[in-house]
Design an enzyme around this catalytic site. Structure first.
Site, mmCIF file in Angstrom:
data_model
loop_
_atom_site.group_PDB
_atom_site.id
_atom_site.type_symbol
_atom_site.label_atom_id
_atom_site.label_comp_id
_atom_site.label_asym_id
_atom_site.label_seq_id
_atom_site.Cartn_x
_atom_site.Cartn_y
_atom_site.Cartn_z
ATOM 1 N N HIS A 31 5.117 44.192 -12.714
ATOM 2 C CA HIS A 31 4.966 45.604 -13.060
ATOM 3 C C HIS A 31 5.056 45.838 -14.564
ATOM 4 O O HIS A 31 4.986 46.976 -15.009
ATOM 5 C CB HIS A 31 6.008 46.439 -12.313
ATOM 6 C CG HIS A 31 5.816 46.388 -10.823
ATOM 7 N ND1 HIS A 31 5.118 47.345 -10.137
ATOM 8 C CD2 HIS A 31 6.183 45.465 -9.900
ATOM 9 C CE1 HIS A 31 5.084 47.031 -8.843
ATOM 10 N NE2 HIS A 31 5.724 45.892 -8.675
ATOM 11 N N GLU B 31 22.431 26.622 -24.762
ATOM 12 C CA GLU B 31 23.658 25.965 -25.220
ATOM 13 C C GLU B 31 23.473 24.474 -25.477
ATOM 14 O O GLU B 31 24.008 23.943 -26.443
ATOM 15 C CB GLU B 31 24.781 26.168 -24.196
ATOM 16 C CG GLU B 31 25.359 27.571 -24.217
ATOM 17 C CD GLU B 31 26.708 27.626 -23.527
ATOM 18 O OE1 GLU B 31 27.730 27.337 -24.171
ATOM 19 O OE2 GLU B 31 26.737 27.946 -22.323
ATOM 20 N N LYS C 29 34.523 33.214 -31.204
ATOM 21 C CA LYS C 29 35.870 33.297 -30.631
ATOM 22 C C LYS C 29 36.920 33.397 -31.728
ATOM 23 O O LYS C 29 37.872 34.175 -31.635
ATOM 24 C CB LYS C 29 36.137 32.081 -29.736
ATOM 25 C CG LYS C 29 35.429 32.202 -28.397
ATOM 26 C CD LYS C 29 35.684 31.009 -27.485
ATOM 27 C CE LYS C 29 34.793 31.112 -26.249
ATOM 28 N NZ LYS C 29 34.656 29.852 -25.529
#
Lengths: 326, 326
Positions: free
Chosen positions: A226, A210, A320
């Site tokens: 792993h 951001e 938004k």
């Protein structure tokens, strides 16, 4: 932006002056609903209180198995985060014990209307710069309810002085934060931490995203041993530009710490460089906050290096707006 | 490796012939302890049964708040994964109801010695190629205990035929898996999925890591819309080489699906390319397995492109050896 990063101690101090309603602990789980910085505050409390069954919900919906002894805390800085509003509505409909933390917006309105306890925090900041306002009331509400150890409230109380003492060494032309930002510049930041403190690594990435508009990647130990450790080979041109940071908390299991050493050694010749960061502070809470502020500063300096405005997040604004229309 | 990917249907079928002991459901949580592919199998059951309180533990230790009604399933293909052995030991010491799934090793020995129910699965495969053997007994044990919906057992029973019908379209010179592997070659694979199906994206990355020795990054929607979406800008040279995949499950919330559309649009001009992958299959379980096999094939073809042996994981071998000495 740097002024706001420096204000974290004031936010923590200010939180002690807020009215914090009690939440009734019934021995169940605590679901903290939030997104972005609000979710980060939940993650951090979870890391600080591993003895407490806390789950962070970053989604529109609560788990179907939410029980009558569980509590829900809805956290949204703006109070208008649609995912959090949706999860909050579910909690109220299910009759769950709830608490709201917001600076205003629909969430605070709803809490007042629904008779749900709420904490009103000061508004006007970018949510990612309000971590002190978001996490402190959350921690205080849980500590005073006996849901997390009371020593965390003590540690939070001493945090502002500790952080103010540390801040001068975390900024400026000779700081390790500027140095790391320079290492990250035009490179690929990979941030590693143990499972418990992985949320700190994730938050670093979010701030790099951001503030600096930089891609960033994180993974947890021991899981990365792993799979991911095998992948730090191709494509060679990009792997050669990775700068890896291992956040080394003294709380880590001895075996996990040994893994960090060996893992770093195994990837050393493939990547551009590696930084092992040992957090400062005399308790877990101070060390976590120190490391978060360290990451904030790095993201700020990296924004300067990329010549981008750390405040501007045009894509999130567009999202938004577009979502508001459908 | 491709033969082993093709064997997933046989592994599922074979699991129905195994003796699966019941685990006593007491209404608490189910903690699935495992690392890598074993943890992935737990993650997948969790995604398939969101109504069941399942938690996957990828660490040396169980949560301190493990209760008397909780159950622990320790899954390790080799049976010698040190994190899983440690968590298993804790479970037994706490008197928790437990189940072991392993092909042998210390874990299976311990279960027999401790009188803990166990499932012995066939050994001899790389753990990441044994997902059918790992997840099927886990799902069957939970379904037969009534801990997850019984329709999942039905869906698992029909999965081998479904997958065998799909396999021809998932490999070969004109397959979408080879095409995507070519897109990933010398690029940065970024895999996105909704929170619920994020484990599928994470598993894709793990397979790209281990099989193709490629770095890979994943993130979840909607959380990525609160941070990561802003970061897909810098460093421009690397972001321009990102190939992003959005795994588009029809189960996703409508808003999350809308977010995937808008997010892809917002990053389109910054990255090299975007693939929206719509899973095939008539139920969630089939779609998840289809998508996992799709990812396996991509990782296999990417290994060929990089001219690396998909079986060799020298760093993980060295890690185990070095850790064994301290």
């Amino acid at each position: 932006m740097i002024e706001l990063i420096r204000q974290v101690p004031d936010q923590i101090e200010g939180s002690f002056r807020l009215e914090i309603p009690g939440i009734e602990p019934k021995g169940g789980r605590i679901y903290i609903c939030g997104m972005g910085g609000s979710a980060a505050s939940g993650d951090i409390i979870r890391a600080l209180a591993p003895e407490t069954p806390i789950e962070v919900v970053r989604d529109y919906s609560l788990p179907a198995f939410l029980g009558p002894n569980d509590a829900v805390v809805a956290v949204s800085y703006s109070g208008n985060t649609e995912e959090t509003l949706s999860a909050y509505r579910e909690a109220v409909n299910k009759g769950a014990a709830a608490l709201v933390i917001a600076s205003g917006g629909k969430l605070l309105e709803a809490a007042k209307r629904d008779g749900v306890p709420w904490v009103a925090i000061p508004g006007g900041l970018p949510p990612r710069c309000a971590l002190g306002w978001l996490m402190s009331p959350l921690l205080l509400a849980l500590a005073r309810a006996g849901a997390v150890p009371s020593r965390l409230e003590d540690d939070l109380r001493t945090a502002p002085d500790f952080l103010r003492g540390q801040l001068p060494s975390l900024e400026g032309p000779h700081s390790p934060t500027l140095d790391l930002a320079n290492k990250f510049y035009n490179r690929l930041p990979f941030i590693y931490a143990s499972t418990r403190f992985y949320p700190v690594a994730f938050r670093w990435c979010a701030q790099l995203n951001e503030n600096a508009k930089s891609i960033a990647h994180s993974a947890a130990l021991p899981e990365m041993d792993h799979n991911e450790v095998s992948g730090i080979v191709n494509p060679k041109a990009f792997v050669g530009e990775v700068w890896a940071v291992f956040l080394r908390f003294p709380e880590d299991y001895e075996r996990t710490s040994a893994r960090a050493d060996i893992t770093a050694e195994l990837i050393r010749d493939s990547v551009m460089g590696i930084t092992h960061l040992k957090p400062e502070g005399s308790c877990t809470l101070h060390r976590v906050l120190w490391t978060l502020i360290f990451g904030d500063m790095v993201s700020y300096y990296l924004a300067l290096a990329y010549k981008v405005d750390p405040f501007a997040i045009p894509r999130i604004d567009i999202l938004k707006e577009r979502l508001g229309k459908i």
